[in-house]
Motif scaffolding. Structure first.
Motif, PDB file in Angstrom:
ATOM      1  N   SER A   1       0.830  -1.200   0.000  1.00 57.11           N
ATOM      2  CA  SER A   1       0.000   0.000   0.000  1.00 57.11           C
ATOM      3  C   SER A   1       0.872   1.259   0.000  1.00 57.11           C
ATOM      4  O   SER A   1       1.889   1.335   0.672  1.00 57.11           O
ATOM      5  CB  SER A   1      -0.905   0.014   1.232  1.00 57.11           C
ATOM      6  N   THR A   2       0.436   2.238  -0.763  1.00 59.42           N
ATOM      7  CA  THR A   2       1.142   3.518  -0.801  1.00 59.42           C
ATOM      8  C   THR A   2       0.391   4.574   0.004  1.00 59.42           C
ATOM      9  O   THR A   2       0.754   5.739  -0.026  1.00 59.42           O
ATOM     10  CB  THR A   2       1.314   3.995  -2.249  1.00 59.42           C
TER      11      THR A   2
ATOM     12  N   ASP B   1      -0.554   6.960   2.770  1.00 60.07           N
ATOM     13  CA  ASP B   1       0.111   7.623   3.884  1.00 60.07           C
ATOM     14  C   ASP B   1      -0.981   8.052   4.858  1.00 60.07           C
ATOM     15  O   ASP B   1      -1.773   8.948   4.558  1.00 60.07           O
ATOM     16  CB  ASP B   1       0.908   8.828   3.400  1.00 60.07           C
ATOM     17  N   SER B   2      -1.025   7.426   5.990  1.00 60.03           N
ATOM     18  CA  SER B   2      -2.103   7.687   6.945  1.00 60.03           C
ATOM     19  C   SER B   2      -1.894   8.957   7.754  1.00 60.03           C
ATOM     20  O   SER B   2      -2.770   9.354   8.519  1.00 60.03           O
ATOM     21  CB  SER B   2      -2.249   6.495   7.890  1.00 60.03           C
ATOM     22  N   THR B   3      -0.779   9.630   7.583  1.00 59.93           N
ATOM     23  CA  THR B   3      -0.488  10.836   8.366  1.00 59.93           C
ATOM     24  C   THR B   3      -1.583  11.881   8.215  1.00 59.93           C
ATOM     25  O   THR B   3      -2.059  12.443   9.212  1.00 59.93           O
ATOM     26  CB  THR B   3       0.872  11.437   7.954  1.00 59.93           C
TER      27      THR B   3
END
Length: 65
Positions: free
Chosen positions: A51-52, A54-56
């Motif tokens: 997965s790419t 970005d949960s930020t």
């Protein structure tokens, strides 16, 4: 009361104390829970391996609510 009576009967059949029977039940439940957690974790890791995402940004947005 009926549950305790059944556990006492099982303990007697297994030739162990009621306390030992309960300890065995709790230990088995813990092992089962741990195994299930490991299985779900492994499946989740596999599903998100490349997965790419970005949960930020998602975490920041959630904190700002």
């Amino acid at each position: 009361d009926a549950d305790i009576a059944e556990l006492k009967a099982q303990a007697e059949r297994d030739n162990v104390s009621l306390e030992q029977k309960l300890r065995d039940i709790v230990a088995e439940a813990a092992r089962t829970t741990e195994a299930l957690f490991q299985e779900v974790s492994a499946r989740s890791l596999e599903q998100t391996r490349n997965s790419t995402l970005d949960s930020t940004a998602l975490i920041r947005a959630d904190r700002d609510r």
